[in-house]
Design an enzyme around this catalytic site. Structure first.
Site, PDB file in Angstrom:
ATOM      1  CG  MET A  24      -0.986  -7.642  -6.241  1.00 30.04           C
ATOM      2  SD  MET A  24       0.100  -6.886  -7.244  1.00 30.04           S
ATOM      3  CE  MET A  24       1.276  -8.237  -8.566  1.00 30.04           C
ATOM      4  NE  ARG A  25     -10.099 -10.833  -7.996  1.00 34.54           N
ATOM      5  CZ  ARG A  25     -11.062 -12.180  -7.524  1.00 34.54           C
ATOM      6  NH1 ARG A  25      -9.474 -13.294  -7.003  1.00 34.54           N
ATOM      7  NH2 ARG A  25     -11.416 -12.680  -7.405  1.00 34.54           N
ATOM      8  CG  ASN A  60       2.507   2.985  -5.603  1.00 32.84           C
ATOM      9  OD1 ASN A  60       2.758   4.263  -6.364  1.00 32.84           O
ATOM     10  ND2 ASN A  60       2.419   1.959  -6.000  1.00 32.84           N
ATOM     11  CG  ASN A  67      -2.430  -0.917 -13.119  1.00 31.93           C
ATOM     12  OD1 ASN A  67      -2.524  -1.766 -11.688  1.00 31.93           O
ATOM     13  ND2 ASN A  67      -1.912  -1.907 -14.313  1.00 31.93           N
ATOM     14  NE  ARG A 109      -9.678 -14.389 -13.122  1.00 29.55           N
ATOM     15  CZ  ARG A 109      -8.285 -14.213 -11.588  1.00 29.55           C
ATOM     16  NH1 ARG A 109      -8.693 -12.434 -10.776  1.00 29.55           N
ATOM     17  NH2 ARG A 109      -8.114 -14.956 -11.082  1.00 29.55           N
ATOM     18  CD  GLU A 149      -5.539  -7.081 -25.356  1.00 31.24           C
ATOM     19  OE1 GLU A 149      -4.116  -7.655 -25.377  1.00 31.24           O
ATOM     20  OE2 GLU A 149      -5.931  -6.471 -26.497  1.00 31.24           O
ATOM     21  CG  HIS A 189       2.872  -2.386 -15.695  1.00 29.34           C
ATOM     22  ND1 HIS A 189       2.666  -3.645 -14.583  1.00 29.34           N
ATOM     23  CD2 HIS A 189       4.184  -2.999 -16.063  1.00 29.34           C
ATOM     24  CE1 HIS A 189       3.808  -4.837 -15.242  1.00 29.34           C
ATOM     25  NE2 HIS A 189       4.581  -4.572 -15.972  1.00 29.34           N
ATOM     26  N   GLY A 238       0.712  -1.331   0.390  1.00 28.79           N
ATOM     27  CA  GLY A 238       0.321   0.179   0.277  1.00 28.79           C
ATOM     28  C   GLY A 238       1.029   1.334   0.464  1.00 28.79           C
TER      29      GLY A 238
END
Ligand code: GRF
Length: 223
Positions: free
Chosen positions: A104-105, A28, A121, A79, A157, A123, A26
């Site tokens: 992470m999902r 971020n 997001n 999901r 994607e 990355h 956490g």
């Protein structure tokens, strides 16, 4: 009355409502909460949702007195069902923009469609290089001299949607995964709140794969 020392922006009622999805440490999330506290980000964290019960991110949220909850993925067989439960919480907390901050999902269209171009997001690589897990390890194994982070909108994607901002860092001879990760993380902490502020100010527009940033003196450094 405002003195010059006071922050220009305040996390007031009515500010952009963020929902932050987390899985782990956490840091971020904390960078976002700090930016809000310092008046650099005109938003409020409406809710933090974790898919991991023991995520330290939940403790960080508690320290900042932000609503935080754990949603247990094992209670859902698909999901999409899990994402429907996440969506319901996001709606209940009035979330306008979703931030995946170390989440992470994989997210499914169940969540992506209602929040189209409203999920961001971070990355830890310069996409499109090294998507997926262990981006820093992939970068070191490949032998790149430069890596970094990418802040992007989420599409269907993985690690693929329109890129908003990137920051590069050098990769040094003999770097460990931890050293490279730390260097990249510092850039994520700097860039993510800046990007969120651009969004809050309505300065981002998506045009296919391209994200246009409305220019101003304060936004040039975020590119
Ligand atoms: C970040 O490097 C993020 O890019 C990656 O996982 C890390 C999360 O760190 N997906 P934290 O949980 O925000 O500290």
């Amino acid at each position: 009355m405002c003195s010059e020392e006071e922050p220009v922006l305040n996390p007031a009622e009515g500010a952009l409502r963020l929902g932050v999805l987390v899985s782990g440490r956490g840091s971020n999330l904390e960078a976002i909460l700090d930016a809000i506290k310092q008046g650099k980000l005109s938003a409020r964290v409406a809710v933090v949702i974790s898919n991991k019960k023991d995520a330290p991110a939940l403790e960080r949220a508690a320290r900042y007195q932000v609503p935080a909850l754990f949603l247990d993925p094992t209670h859902y067989s698909r999901r999409e069902e899990y994402d429907a439960a996440v969506l319901q919480q996001l709606k209940e907390f009035g979330v306008e923009l979703v931030v995946l901050a170390g989440y992470m999902r994989l997210v499914t269209p169940t969540l992506i469609q209602p929040y189209h171009d409203r999920i961001i997001n971070t990355h830890p690589s310069l996409l499109p290089a090294f998507p997926g897990m262990h981006a820093q390890r992939q970068a070191l194994s490949y032998g790149v001299r430069v890596s970094g982070c990418t802040i992007h909108f989420v599409d269907e994607e993985m690690d693929h949607g329109p890129i908003i901002a990137q920051a590069s860092v050098p990769v040094f001879e003999g770097d460990t995964i931890e050293q490279l990760s730390e260097r990249i993380l510092a850039e994520e902490h700097r860039l993510l709140p800046q990007v969120l502020q651009l969004y809050a100010e309505g300065k981002l527009t998506v045009d296919g794969r391209k994200v246009h940033i409305q220019e101003s003196a304060s936004t040039r450094s975020a590119r």
